[in-house]
Design an enzyme around this catalytic site. Structure first.
Site, short mmCIF file in Angstrom:
data_model
loop_
_atom_site.label_atom_id
_atom_site.label_comp_id
_atom_site.label_asym_id
_atom_site.label_seq_id
_atom_site.Cartn_x
_atom_site.Cartn_y
_atom_site.Cartn_z
N GLY A 99 0.82 -1.21 0.00
CA GLY A 99 0.00 0.00 0.00
C GLY A 99 0.85 1.25 0.00
O GLY A 99 1.97 1.26 -0.52
N GLY A 127 2.32 2.42 5.57
CA GLY A 127 3.51 1.59 5.73
C GLY A 127 4.31 1.97 6.96
O GLY A 127 4.84 1.11 7.68
N GLU A 167 5.67 -3.07 0.53
CA GLU A 167 5.61 -2.74 -0.90
C GLU A 167 4.84 -1.43 -1.02
O GLU A 167 3.63 -1.40 -0.85
CB GLU A 167 4.92 -3.86 -1.67
CG GLU A 167 5.52 -5.24 -1.46
CD GLU A 167 6.96 -5.34 -1.90
OE1 GLU A 167 7.46 -4.43 -2.60
OE2 GLU A 167 7.62 -6.34 -1.55
N CYS A 187 0.93 0.11 -9.01
CA CYS A 187 2.05 0.68 -8.26
C CYS A 187 3.31 0.82 -9.10
O CYS A 187 4.17 1.65 -8.80
CB CYS A 187 2.34 -0.16 -7.02
SG CYS A 187 2.61 -1.91 -7.36
#
Length: 462
Positions: free
Chosen positions: A194, A199, A216, A250
């Site tokens: 996310g 994070g 990630e 992403c």
């Protein structure tokens, strides 16, 4: 599971998964094979359910739901099923002469109970791909799909217990508050996919128990177009990557650097590619998705004022539609150049030399992926060498993620750790150092009392 439940709502599933691991069930190779086979059957039998859930959550086109989510999960599960026994073999290492006749090896062992927190943009793939690595490594898992993709989360909550060990693999649901409570539980590894803001929260929560994390996080992945590039082909591939999943990928190109004297040619080629993709109108195309929700739609719409619209620019809030768009004359201080876009808007930045383009990327946070286009092999080699990124792809975009043996992960601000294929098995395994020695044979040189004679003999071993 109700997002408003108390902390105790997570006690039972976490305890059940922990117990399954502690009793040794998940270490068995037959168990691992059965779980991976179960995931393959899940995909094979429920393709249309997966397509429907992704269409509900993201307006995801059928072709994207299959090729970029369901079938990638199946392919990775098959590869792991074929290979995990080989990956799990202990690897002998050279033993020093002083320890003869000892034997040393590196033995992979499962980390234990892992928490996998999925993402909303690829809610099927990015939840199950790390789970494949965990199962192949012999771990038990608690899986939390993203609440922002509710139809897919509900589908996973329904299907995973039907195809996997319902005690060793637990699916829990909840909102951000629920996720925070879940992070208070004890895990042996946490994987989160996310944004960087969440994070940091995940990493802070993990730090309280010294739990290792894989993050990630994405970032601003650049696409650099060299003067030697095939402009029409580069534009076509970049337009595809930026339009995939409505730009909500992403590793999508976040901005493109184009030689100043080739910008008009690039814009013309990009416009032509979009026309061929979507029949001249992405709003009516069956192959173009929608923005997740109104909040993300408004965030992206605000970016349209950060430059001059050269291509696209149309929006429809009622349908959460944003047309594939290219912005020019963008200030480098504008929000669109400071934040990950995560949508179908592409800033075009002109440059005057390859040195300038490379320096532009190097001066910014390390991205999850970097792309460079050109026929000049030396220029592409230099981009690969000089740009630090989670992944590099020459003359294409995003497809590096489909290579089974390439790790997927970031570096610096774009994340830490990696998974996918062998890297996924390694991520969910601990490389245990093992030394075995016989009981009877020992020279006694290491034991006191020490003399100069002993030291002279010991010196020869070092």
């Amino acid at each position: 599971m109700d997002a408003s439940s108390s902390d105790r709502s997570y006690d039972r599933p976490v305890a059940a998964a922990r117990a399954a691991f502690d009793e040794g069930r998940t270490r068995d190779f037959a168990w691992r094979s059965a779980q991976l086979a179960g995931l393959i059957r899940l995909v094979d039998r429920h393709e249309e359910d997966i397509v429907a859930a992704l269409a509900h959550d993201l307006g995801k086109p059928r072709a994207e739901a299959l090729t970029a989510e369901a079938w990638l999960v199946r392919a990775e599960a098959r590869e792991t099923a074929r290979s995990y026994r080989r990956w799990a073999r202990a690897r002998p290492v050279r033993t020093p002469l002083s320890l003869f006749p000892g034997e040393a090896r590196v033995a992979p062992e499962p980390r234990g109970l892992v928490l996998i927190m999925g993402a909303w943009n690829y809610p099927f793939l990015l939840t199950l791909s790390p789970l494949i690595g965990a199962l192949g490594a012999g771990c038990a898992a608690v899986v939390k799909p993203s609440e922002q993709a509710p139809a897919t989360a509900d589908l996973l909550a329904d299907l995973l217990p039907r195809y996997l060990d319902r005690e060793a693999v637990q699916v829990v649901q909840g909102d951000a508050d629920g996720a925070a409570r879940l992070l208070e539980q004890r895990f042996d590894l946490i994987l989160y996919t996310g944004g960087a803001r969440v994070g940091r929260l995940v990493m802070a929560a993990a730090a309280r128990r010294l739990t290792p994390v894989i993050l990630e996080l994405g970032g601003k992945s650049p696409a650099l177009v060299h003067d030697s590039a095939d402009i029409p082909e580069a534009a076509r591939r970049i337009a595809w990557g930026k339009s995939l999943n409505g730009g909500q990928t992403c590793t999508a190109p976040d901005y493109v650097l184009v030689p100043r004297d080739r910008t008009d040619a690039f814009l013309a080629a990009y416009r032509g590619a979009l026309g061929r993709f979507h029949g001249g109108d992405a709003a009516t195309s069956a192959d173009y998705g929608r923005i997740l929700n109104r909040r993300h739609f408004e965030r992206l719409s605000a970016y349209l004022g950060d430059g001059r619209v050269a291509i696209g620019g149309r929006t429809d809030p009622a349908r959460l539609f944003i047309e594939p768009t290219v912005l020019v004359d963008v200030s480098l201080d504008a929000p669109i150049m400071q934040e990950e876009i995560f949508g179908p808007i592409l800033p075009l930045i002109p440059y005057d030399s390859w040195d300038e383009a490379l320096a532009f990327v190097q001066a910014r946070d390390k991205p999850l992926a970097a792309y460079a286009f050109g026929r000049d092999r030396g220029a592409i080699d230099r981009a690969e060498r000089d740009i630090s990124a989670g992944a590099f792809c020459g003359n294409d975009v995003i497809l590096q993620q489909t290579v089974p043996d390439l790790p997927f992960g970031g570096v610096g601000a774009s994340g830490m750790g990696a998974y996918h294929g062998r890297a996924g098995f390694d991520a969910f395994s601990h490389a245990k150092a093992v030394l075995r020695r016989p009981v009877r044979f020992d020279s006694g040189l290491r034991f006191p009392p020490h003399s100069e004679g002993k030291l002279r003999r010991l010196r020869s071993f070092f």
